[in-house]
Design an enzyme around this catalytic site. Sequence first.
Site, PDB file in Angstrom:
ATOM      1  N   LYS A 140     -11.802  24.761  64.895  1.00  0.00           N
ATOM      2  CA  LYS A 140     -10.939  24.117  65.896  1.00  0.00           C
ATOM      3  C   LYS A 140     -11.690  23.771  67.179  1.00  0.00           C
ATOM      4  CE  LYS A 140      -7.589  23.207  64.797  1.00  0.00           C
ATOM      5  NZ  LYS A 140      -7.259  22.027  63.928  1.00  0.00           N
TER       6      LYS A 140
ATOM      7  N   SER B 265      -6.076  26.686  70.104  1.00  0.00           N
ATOM      8  CA  SER B 265      -6.033  25.786  68.953  1.00  0.00           C
ATOM      9  C   SER B 265      -6.134  26.557  67.640  1.00  0.00           C
ATOM     10  CB  SER B 265      -7.162  24.763  69.057  1.00  0.00           C
ATOM     11  OG  SER B 265      -7.059  23.804  68.033  1.00  0.00           O
TER      12      SER B 265
ATOM     13  N   HIS C  84     -18.393  25.909  59.045  1.00  0.00           N
ATOM     14  CA  HIS C  84     -18.078  26.770  60.191  1.00  0.00           C
ATOM     15  C   HIS C  84     -18.969  28.017  60.198  1.00  0.00           C
ATOM     16  CE1 HIS C  84     -14.752  24.343  61.338  1.00  0.00           C
ATOM     17  NE2 HIS C  84     -13.908  24.749  60.418  1.00  0.00           N
TER      18      HIS C  84
END
Length: 306
Positions: free
Chosen positions: A47, A138, A108
């Site tokens: 995010k 987020s 990620h």
Amino acid sequence: MAFQELTRCTLQEVEGIPLLKPMVKTWERVKAFQAFPEDLLIVTYPKAGTTWTQEIVDLILHGGDAEEVRRAPTDIRMPFLEINTAKGSHPGISQLEKMDPPRVIKSHLPIQLLPKSFWESGSKVIYVARNPKDNVVSYFHFDRMNMIQPEPGPWSGYLKKFMEGQCECFWIEYVNALCWGSWYEHVKGYWQEKDKRNILYLFFEDMKENPAREIQRIAKFLGHHLSEDILNNIVQLTTFDAMRENPMANYSSIPGNIFDRKVSDFLRKGEVGDWKNHLSPEENAAFEKHYVETMSDCEIPFRFVI
């Protein structure tokens, strides 16, 4: 597994980092992934502007051709290296193993978990970092709406978990942690290596403040020259509103029992400073104190407002 049988995943440790338990099943394949010099890796903490950067990159590589970039959803065009939900979808590694370079790859993973072949091959890496207050807000809403992610629990507990990296471990299964580990260690890891490796380190806030400037930086890193017309076109095609309406970029192809859009959209706000609507004065003061202490060994120029 049928979609109606979906349950939230638990987390399991891989080399000290909590990942979704199904990812562990394909971890050895991810670890052994063979990157090539022509490949490009886009990596972020969750995010932090991943999808936005993917869309910008795809448009740069295709000369701003909107129709070409709408050829398939984001996760098909630029597969997610380590993702595996074991919920009726194909692992990202399976997609990538079938593709020839050059490939644009999403991840990620913290830097210590990246397959070594990215560094050995000289692949280019774009890293995007977002200020932690907006990032945690987020991520919280994403974990609420993503029925595969672990249950986030109440906001106050989630914020504490983000700040302190708390995890309660029962054998090797995490029951109170964030997938992909500590934000602090994630952003520091890539920052400390950016001048030693082929890494372009970007900030979400800079991209919001001056998208044309940052798009040109990305293009230059990729060895592309953008005319003013193409640059302006890419800026317009990658505004938050444009991407939110683009079915090839807004993840609307993900079934509603995986992404519960009654809770939140995948592309929710995309703002800088939304944290002010979530952190109480007391939470903000505690966060500031913890942030200063935790980041004292690594001066990264994050901005919390623009």
